[in-house]
Design an enzyme around this catalytic site. Structure first.
Site, PDB file in Angstrom:
ATOM      1  N   SER A 127       0.845  -1.191   0.000  1.00 47.86           N
ATOM      2  CA  SER A 127       0.000   0.000   0.000  1.00 47.86           C
ATOM      3  C   SER A 127       0.880   1.240   0.000  1.00 47.86           C
ATOM      4  O   SER A 127       1.950   1.265   0.615  1.00 47.86           O
ATOM      5  CB  SER A 127      -0.899  -0.001   1.240  1.00 47.86           C
ATOM      6  OG  SER A 127      -1.487   1.273   1.439  1.00 47.86           O
TER       7      SER A 127
ATOM      8  N   LYS B 161       0.435  -3.546   4.762  1.00 46.20           N
ATOM      9  CA  LYS B 161      -0.400  -4.258   3.796  1.00 46.20           C
ATOM     10  C   LYS B 161       0.434  -5.100   2.826  1.00 46.20           C
ATOM     11  O   LYS B 161       1.502  -4.697   2.389  1.00 46.20           O
ATOM     12  CB  LYS B 161      -1.234  -3.260   2.982  1.00 46.20           C
ATOM     13  CG  LYS B 161      -2.266  -2.479   3.766  1.00 46.20           C
ATOM     14  CD  LYS B 161      -3.440  -3.358   4.138  1.00 46.20           C
ATOM     15  CE  LYS B 161      -4.218  -3.837   2.934  1.00 46.20           C
ATOM     16  NZ  LYS B 161      -4.774  -2.732   2.139  1.00 46.20           N
TER      17      LYS B 161
END
Length: 492
Positions: free
Chosen positions: A303, A309
């Site tokens: 991300s 992420k």
């Protein structure tokens, strides 16, 4: 009123001498129409097939006396030069759409190759090449030759995908995880069984692909524009030289048939539907809520804002590309709908669509193979997700073996589930007294039902998730890869 630049050029332009249809026309095309009509940016992908087909056509014309032996040799050798130029990126596509006068645009690969052949060996000989042939049967031939090559490449990629599935299923046969229906935990299954469920989807795709290749491998060359050939060329000899299995038997059908493109796109839509489904399962399995699998960094991204992420972009893109594939099929189906007989320019839209189709399928199958080959699994997380309630059917089956009708046992098992939920316990935490409070026919051995591995191993019928059943499924898929055929189980 002042004329636009485009209007002025239309009035001034004349058909170029290298246009295959120029003699009939005295005025030129609108420059925008030139660009609109152009297909070389797409069909240059067929350069090798166009040359191969042209050499076969020249040989056929030589055999009926249209060309001398020396003229045929000149054409064959000249095309060797042209092919090498394409292969080494030395072919000069001239002129380009934005670089010269609009009336000089080379509209397609057929014109480009013939124009260059004329430059190499002279137009006196090159000008005889197209005798008795139309671009209608020429493009139909190019498409079939090119698509045959592309589909054989796709078959190899699909073979590798199946091999990756089989390899993991064989190596990880003892791993058990929840099986799902309606995205709800249902019954325990082997990880290998889940893999093979998609293996058999792709095996069916593999068989269907062979059928698509067989169906398209017939020769249209020699059909002319629509009515056939007046010089008596040997179409069977042409077909054999080009590796076709047979002939298109009706010349009007031969030049108007694009069903083989639709069959390919339909096949592509079907396999991409399967790709999208396994991609969704793996997205779920790789989520933090499941953590059954972890994707390789090679097929994940992060991300731009949240450093923790790890996104399954490869899987999400595979799902998205499936939508594009369905759109390609619908789009070209619509283009062909309600066309009159024989060749119509609408069919040219199939060129870009089929090139996009084969590229999309090739990339998607290879990426899915990479994902499946490199992901890691977490047997511990899979095991932790195996809930006692997933064994409710085992309780029902236990009573069935004692002679109780299944519809009654299903109801009894449901009452046990409700009791466990009411007491905030797992079903396996209920004691024998509590179970007998639901139904007196539960015996001392009922607690053996609460074993996920034993439940999996009971599914011994062909196609089930028991170890031997799964090994048999692996054997069936291996046979498909070895022989091209999937053995059927005997029912007799």
């Amino acid at each position: 009123m002042k004329m636009s630049t485009t209007q002025a050029k239309v009035g001034q332009s004349k058909p170029s001498e290298n246009k295959l249809w120029g003699g009939r026309f005295t005025g030129g095309l609108d420059p925008l129409m030139e660009a609109y009509n152009e297909s070389l940016s797409h069909d240059k992908a067929f350069y090798a097939q166009d040359i191969t087909g042209s050499i076969a056509w020249a040989r056929a014309n030589k055999n009926v006396g249209i060309l001398t032996e020396d003229e045929f040799s000149e054409i064959e050798n000249g095309f060797g030069t042209v092919e090498k130029e394409w292969r080494t990126n030395a072919f000069n596509i001239k002129p380009g759409v934005d670089e010269v006068e609009p009336d000089k645009i080379v509209p397609d690969i057929h014109t480009a190759n013939e124009r260059r052949l004329g430059e190499v060996i002279g137009t006196d000989i090159a000008g005889k090449l197209h005798t008795g042939r139309s671009r209608n049967d020429q493009v139909a031939t190019d498409l079939r030759l090119w698509l045959r090559d592309e589909l054989q490449g796709l078959r190899e990629h699909l073979y590798n995908l199946l091999r990756a599935i089989i390899s993991r299923a064989d190596a990880e046969i003892d791993i058990i995880l929840p099986g799902y229906t309606h995205l709800q935990r249902a019954q325990p299954v082997r990880w290998s069984h889940w893999l093979l469920s998609y293996g058999f989807f792709f095996a069916a795709d593999y068989k269907r692909l062979n059928n698509v290749i067989d169906d398209l491998n017939i020769c249209p060359l020699g059909s002319g524009a629509l009515s056939g050939n007046v010089f008596g060329v040997d179409r069977e000899a042409i077909g054999r030289e080009l590796g076709f299995d047979g002939l298109c038997w009706n010349s009007m059908n031969a030049v108007s048939d694009r069903d083989f493109l639709l069959e390919t796109m339909s096949w592509g839509s079907r396999i991409m539907g399967h790709v999208s489904r396994i991609a969704t399962d793996l997205c779920i399995y790789s989520s933090q809520e499941s953590s059954f699998v972890k994707l390789s960094d090679a097929y994940s991204t992060g991300s731009s804002l949240m450093p923790q992420k790890k996104n399954p972009d490869a899987l999400e893109l595979l799902r998205g590309k499936s939508g594009q594939m369905h759109g390609l099929l619908f789009g070209f189906t619509s283009s062909l709908n309600s066309l009159p007989s024989c060749y119509n320019k609408d069919m040219q839209e199939g060129t870009a669509s089929i090139i996009t189709t084969t590229c999309l399928l090739s990339d998607s199958i290879q990426i899915l193979t990479g994902v499946l080959s490199t992901l890691t699994i977490s047997p511990a997380n899979m095991s932790r997700a195996l809930e006692p309630s997933m064994l409710a059917t085992e309780l029902a089956d236990y009573l069935v073996k004692k002679g109780v009708p299944f519809r009654e046992t299903h109801h009894i098992s449901g009452r046990v589930v409700a009791l466990a939920e009411k007491e905030g316990k797992g079903m396996d935490e209920l004691d024998l007294e509590a179970l007998r409070g639901v139904d007196k026919r539960f015996g001392d051995d009922v607690m053996s039902c609460f074993d996920h591995k034993a439940a999996v191993e009971k599914r011994t019928a062909k196609g089930g998730t028991a170890r031997e059943s799964v090994k048999e499924q692996i054997k069936v898929l291996k046979a498909l890869l070895e022989t091209g055929k999937m053995p059927a189980w005997s029912v007799g």
